[in-house]
Design an enzyme around this catalytic site. Sequence first.
Site, PDB file in Angstrom:
ATOM      1  N   MET A 258       0.847  -1.189   0.000  1.00 38.40           N
ATOM      2  CA  MET A 258       0.000   0.000   0.000  1.00 38.40           C
ATOM      3  C   MET A 258       0.882   1.238   0.000  1.00 38.40           C
ATOM      4  SD  MET A 258      -2.967   1.354  -0.052  1.00 38.40           S
ATOM      5  CE  MET A 258      -3.442   3.073   0.068  1.00 38.40           C
ATOM      6  N   GLU A 259       0.537   2.183  -0.872  1.00 41.59           N
ATOM      7  CA  GLU A 259       1.405   3.305  -1.191  1.00 41.59           C
ATOM      8  C   GLU A 259       1.285   4.487  -0.243  1.00 41.59           C
ATOM      9  OE1 GLU A 259      -2.347   3.771  -3.845  1.00 41.59           O
ATOM     10  OE2 GLU A 259      -1.119   2.165  -3.034  1.00 41.59           O
ATOM     11  N   GLU A 291       4.976   0.801  -5.897  1.00 43.68           N
ATOM     12  CA  GLU A 291       4.541   1.704  -4.830  1.00 43.68           C
ATOM     13  C   GLU A 291       5.272   3.043  -4.900  1.00 43.68           C
ATOM     14  OE1 GLU A 291       1.908   0.704  -3.395  1.00 43.68           O
ATOM     15  OE2 GLU A 291       2.129  -1.319  -4.218  1.00 43.68           O
TER      16      GLU A 291
END
Length: 827
Positions: A258-259, A291
Amino acid sequence: MPSLTRDEAIARAALLTVDAVEVDLDLDRGPETFGSRTTLRFTCHEPGAATFVDLRPVTLERARLNGRDLEPAVLVDGRLGLADLAADNVLEVDAVMAYGHDGQGLHRSTDPADDEDYVYGHLFLDAAPRVFACVDQPDLKAPYTVRVTTPQHWSVVGNGAARQTSPGVWELATTRPLSTYFVTVCAGPWVSVTGEHDGIPLGLHARRSLEEPLLRHAPHLLEVTATAFDHYHRLFGVRYPFGDYHQVFVPEFNAGAMENPGCVTIRDQYLFRGAATPDQLLEVDNTVVHEMAHMWFGDLVTMRWWDDLWLNESFAEYMAYRTSTEALGAPEAWVEFGIVRKRWGYAADRAPSTHPVAGSPAPDAVSALQNFDGISYAKGASVLRQLIAHIGADAFDAGVRDHLTAHAFGNAGLEDFLGAMARAAGRSLDDWSQAWLRTAGADRLSLGRDGTLARSVPTEHPADRPHTLDVAAFADGREVLRVPVVLDGPSAPVDGVADVPDDALLVPNAGDLTWAEVGLDDVTLDALPAGLADVPDPVARQVLWTALLVGMHRAEVDPRLVVEVFDRAWATEDDPAVLRRVAAAVTVSVVPTFLPPDEAEAALRRVAAAADVLLTRAGTVEGPAGDGLAVVAARVLAASSTDVERLATWSRGDGLPEPLVGDDDFRWLVLRRLSALDALDEGALAGAEEADRSLAGRLAALGVRAVRPTPEAKADAWRSLEEDESLSNYEALEIARGFWATPDPDLVRPYVRRVGDLLARLAPRMGEDALSRVATALFPLTVVEDATLEASAAMLGRTDLPPGVHRALVDEDHVLREALASRHRFG
């Protein structure tokens, strides 16, 4: 609880500007709940108006708006009502929140290796209200100041640089403007490796029990990160804007990564405890640079509403593979893209749930989550490649720089992106975007022996998509034809096809440049068993493998031909991604789902024999390449062999290929196969659990028990899913993945009609994202018969399952229908 609608978001964005958010989290209250205090400062453009903020607490202790207390009754269905707003407002909220155990919100996990707890925030897509009071929509960005109280031996990492102000008290630097779903806090007794590149502080963090693999992988990970920063700075013309850059490897993570700006969270399975094949290492590199691309596209510039989520993911997907090729020196990345990502996307585009890349209606946030799939990732990235072919690479790169500069720290939509591209290209993209972005479905390309390249368009989604691609032919281990083609109509002539040998393999889209399913002609299909292995181009081989598997799903290719080609061609393949993914397709899908049950055992024997050939071949290849081949071969043997004596020897650590000596994860694969053969006694399993007291070991043991083909084992697994409310998202998923594995469908057939009830029982205690993954694993694809289709229809008719779960079941129902169609034609 109601999901925020687009209309509500538009109205709230017109009414409010969020100026600043302060969040204080007390994580030192035990394992179940934490304290959350929010101070939210915002401007109202219509003083006197009313609105709401989003909040889902266990207990609301206090809420004050502009110095006046709000009654608890104003909190209804996760919405805290605010009336009589001033021009400038301050909202203060004190609440008790619950930790998540499903990978959403503030997830808390206990590592059985040392009983230490770890916490991380995953606020995508609408989980922020489970952590703090907020205006939870992507177009109301604000700077965040976060303070965290933890047990004194913990450390904290987050979006802003963290400093410890006193024992157990941490303060994070105020961030640049962020959307709520990007905010994260990662807390626990992390082990860390730090560095710096080009003035950017870097950090890598993992659970204490993963210190050895973290230290082993850290030099390479830091090098990849530094190389990607240099590449993106040159390409985008905008420096990384979020201060420190941390990558935290977290447990029980639902996605790959998750970025979160400045603090990317990554599933900690990517810190391999044992052997890793070259394509697995490439997958990690690709995740890292994916990411990182989001720091610009998604974080610096964010979509206004969730219906443009594709733009974030398509761009990062494309940019990651481009970066892996151009900056990391891994041209094989595009082979992996085809055999892994595009096969995923083609399956989504065939399903009844298919949707356009862009412009899919997302009336609320939950609806958008359902389209977070292979179309948004792989198809979107492929469409961007076609856009580059359409306007040129220089124009594309210039358009990206224009877009990022114009909307920095703000929000943008599809029209903004296409406007930047059109300005850079000097022409309109309206027709192109209508065909490629706003129309669902995949065209199908076929090449006749007369040299006609034909395009068939899905009747349900007609579009006039131009394709820029190439066509190739192979004979006797040589490429005998390669022709670039622009196909802007139903068909086009291809020069030279008539001159190739009669038994040549004809490969439309041989360079895998466009998004289209490939139909192989009968001569090519007949020649594949003997000819596929000799094709010298790895991309073309991948296209052929993908076409073969897609043809099977479309009931155009007999699954027995897939097994035949595997038997004769797979063991000579060189690309590790093709080796690993094709073997997985055959063992996980072709044999248990598409072949009739009475042919499965013989097919698995052929798979195991091919793996033995590859293992022997690996011994003749020196260095890491040979080790990678040996690991793939041994893993496939562990999934398919019926040689109990050999498997038992391997389970004791004897006779192993050198790269797998001491590899606990491989041992669990062997034990799982022994259990599936009902050849594993409880004492050996208990000994393995005692020897590997890690989180990975605990999960693997659950799967080993679930695959055992006895009525008692299946009943125990089902009962655990049904009754054990302490199961984490990963534990439930591991049990579900093992449940339907059986050589005899009679063993699990009684459970087919019970799946819907089980999912409904799980829904109140598991978030929609996690439950959708469990629903996919729980679908009974090993019981391929009309009665299962009837049970599936009953599930799809239920009204007590979340929308994301319903979508997952629709997709699995489609695979069941594909398998039934295949068996009816070939079985």
